[in-house]
Design an enzyme around this catalytic site. Structure first.
Site, PDB file in Angstrom:
ATOM      1  N   PHE A 234       8.196   4.614   4.348  1.00  0.00           N
ATOM      2  CA  PHE A 234       8.178   3.587   3.800  1.00  0.00           C
ATOM      3  C   PHE A 234       8.513   2.392   4.665  1.00  0.00           C
ATOM      4  O   PHE A 234       8.203   1.139   4.193  1.00  0.00           O
ATOM      5  CB  PHE A 234       8.984   3.181   2.435  1.00  0.00           C
ATOM      6  CG  PHE A 234       8.559   4.315   1.239  1.00  0.00           C
ATOM      7  CD1 PHE A 234       7.665   3.574   0.536  1.00  0.00           C
ATOM      8  CD2 PHE A 234       9.412   5.426   0.841  1.00  0.00           C
ATOM      9  CE1 PHE A 234       7.194   4.687  -0.661  1.00  0.00           C
ATOM     10  CE2 PHE A 234       8.970   5.991  -0.372  1.00  0.00           C
ATOM     11  CZ  PHE A 234       7.935   5.679  -0.965  1.00  0.00           C
TER      12      PHE A 234
ATOM     13  N   HIS B 153       5.989   5.987  -8.469  1.00  0.00           N
ATOM     14  CA  HIS B 153       6.061   5.537  -7.055  1.00  0.00           C
ATOM     15  C   HIS B 153       6.028   4.102  -7.081  1.00  0.00           C
ATOM     16  O   HIS B 153       5.390   3.411  -8.227  1.00  0.00           O
ATOM     17  CB  HIS B 153       4.453   6.187  -6.528  1.00  0.00           C
ATOM     18  CG  HIS B 153       4.563   5.980  -4.938  1.00  0.00           C
ATOM     19  ND1 HIS B 153       4.278   4.913  -4.242  1.00  0.00           N
ATOM     20  CD2 HIS B 153       4.951   6.900  -4.083  1.00  0.00           C
ATOM     21  CE1 HIS B 153       4.208   5.050  -3.379  1.00  0.00           C
ATOM     22  NE2 HIS B 153       4.822   6.454  -2.862  1.00  0.00           N
TER      23      HIS B 153
ATOM     24  N   TYR C  42       2.443   5.783   7.859  1.00  0.00           N
ATOM     25  CA  TYR C  42       1.296   4.789   7.657  1.00  0.00           C
ATOM     26  C   TYR C  42       0.153   5.151   9.042  1.00  0.00           C
ATOM     27  O   TYR C  42       0.960   5.196   9.981  1.00  0.00           O
ATOM     28  CB  TYR C  42       1.910   3.390   7.813  1.00  0.00           C
ATOM     29  CG  TYR C  42       2.887   2.997   6.753  1.00  0.00           C
ATOM     30  CD1 TYR C  42       2.166   2.671   5.766  1.00  0.00           C
ATOM     31  CD2 TYR C  42       4.100   2.745   7.086  1.00  0.00           C
ATOM     32  CE1 TYR C  42       2.877   2.159   4.650  1.00  0.00           C
ATOM     33  CE2 TYR C  42       4.990   2.354   5.899  1.00  0.00           C
ATOM     34  CZ  TYR C  42       4.426   2.282   4.992  1.00  0.00           C
ATOM     35  OH  TYR C  42       5.144   1.541   3.776  1.00  0.00           O
TER      36      TYR C  42
ATOM     37  N   ASP D  55       3.274  10.771   4.162  1.00  0.00           N
ATOM     38  CA  ASP D  55       3.078  11.029   5.543  1.00  0.00           C
ATOM     39  C   ASP D  55       3.212   9.372   6.152  1.00  0.00           C
ATOM     40  O   ASP D  55       3.109   8.469   5.320  1.00  0.00           O
ATOM     41  CB  ASP D  55       1.840  11.546   5.831  1.00  0.00           C
ATOM     42  CG  ASP D  55       0.574  10.782   5.423  1.00  0.00           C
ATOM     43  OD1 ASP D  55       0.337   9.770   4.465  1.00  0.00           O
ATOM     44  OD2 ASP D  55      -0.626  10.958   6.027  1.00  0.00           O
TER      45      ASP D  55
END
Length: 222
Positions: free
Chosen positions: A78, A188, A67, A65
């Site tokens: 990202f 990740h 920031y 989701d």
């Protein structure tokens, strides 16, 4: 809410955009933005689709989701706006690019619009969030929509690279036909995962470009 999404996606997702759940989702999102401070700005909710058309799509990167800090989110997973401190996960992404492609890059911005414009769909599973409340919109039907997006890409296109980083993104593999597409998985890029050896050295960026070149597509300038 007025839909602001590239015509190529409107065409590809026409049936999905008319489903009752999606129309209700748009009402819920409108209400959330009216009553709370939410990100990204409303005009950038579908930014990933507007910068990377369905026709030009070559690579899909899946995030969770947006920031949730003020001024950070720009509708691309990202990615952050110019003049925002580069987040730790993105710093690790840049570090892996440097290592993988054997170059020295010292990025001053975490804005990934230049990836999107080359055909990289930077797709968050949930497209909106309340200020300072991570995953606060996970109860909305965003994932129903973005899962349908992944399924549509898998069904309607060929030779797309899917980069699945971390367990959340890897669950989306069930929507992807691995016989038609190239799927790369790793840990990740967050410091917790990367520092345990699950991110660095995956060489996803060179592998993606090798696959694109093999299929007569222009590689990405990462």
């Amino acid at each position: 809410m007025i839909m602001n999404i590239h015509p190529s996606w409107q065409n590809a997702l026409s049936k999905e955009l008319e489903k009752p759940y999606f129309l209700q989702l748009m009402e819920y999102v409108d209400d959330e933005y009216e009553k709370n401070i939410c990100f990204p700005p409303k005009e950038l909710i579908f930014n990933a689709f507007n910068l990377c058309s369905f026709d030009d799509l070559k690579v899909v990167i899946i995030g969770q989701d947006p920031y949730h800090g003020t001024g950070e989110a720009n509708g691309l997973c990202f990615s952050v706006n110019d003049n925002v401190k580069i987040p730790p996960s993105l710093r690790n992404i840049f570090a892996e690019i440097n290592s993988d492609l054997e170059r020295i890059m010292l990025p001053t911005s975490g804005n990934l619009e230049h990836w999107a414009k080359q055909g990289v769909l930077l797709l968050n599973a949930t497209l909106t969030v309340r200020k300072d409340e991570a995953n606060s919109h996970k109860h909305l039907d965003w994932q129903k929509f973005t899962d349908a997006v992944i399924q549509t890409i898998s069904n309607e296109k060929e030779h797309v690279v899917f980069l699945l980083w971390g367990s959340f993104a890897q669950k989306k593999i069930k929507f992807i036909d691995e016989n038609k597409h190239f799927v790369l998985q790793s840990g990740h890029p967050s410091p917790l995962s990367a520092n345990r050896g699950f991110w660095f050295g995956n060489k996803h960026f060179s592998k993606s470009n090798d696959f694109l070149i093999k299929n007569k597509k222009t590689p990405i300038t990462w």
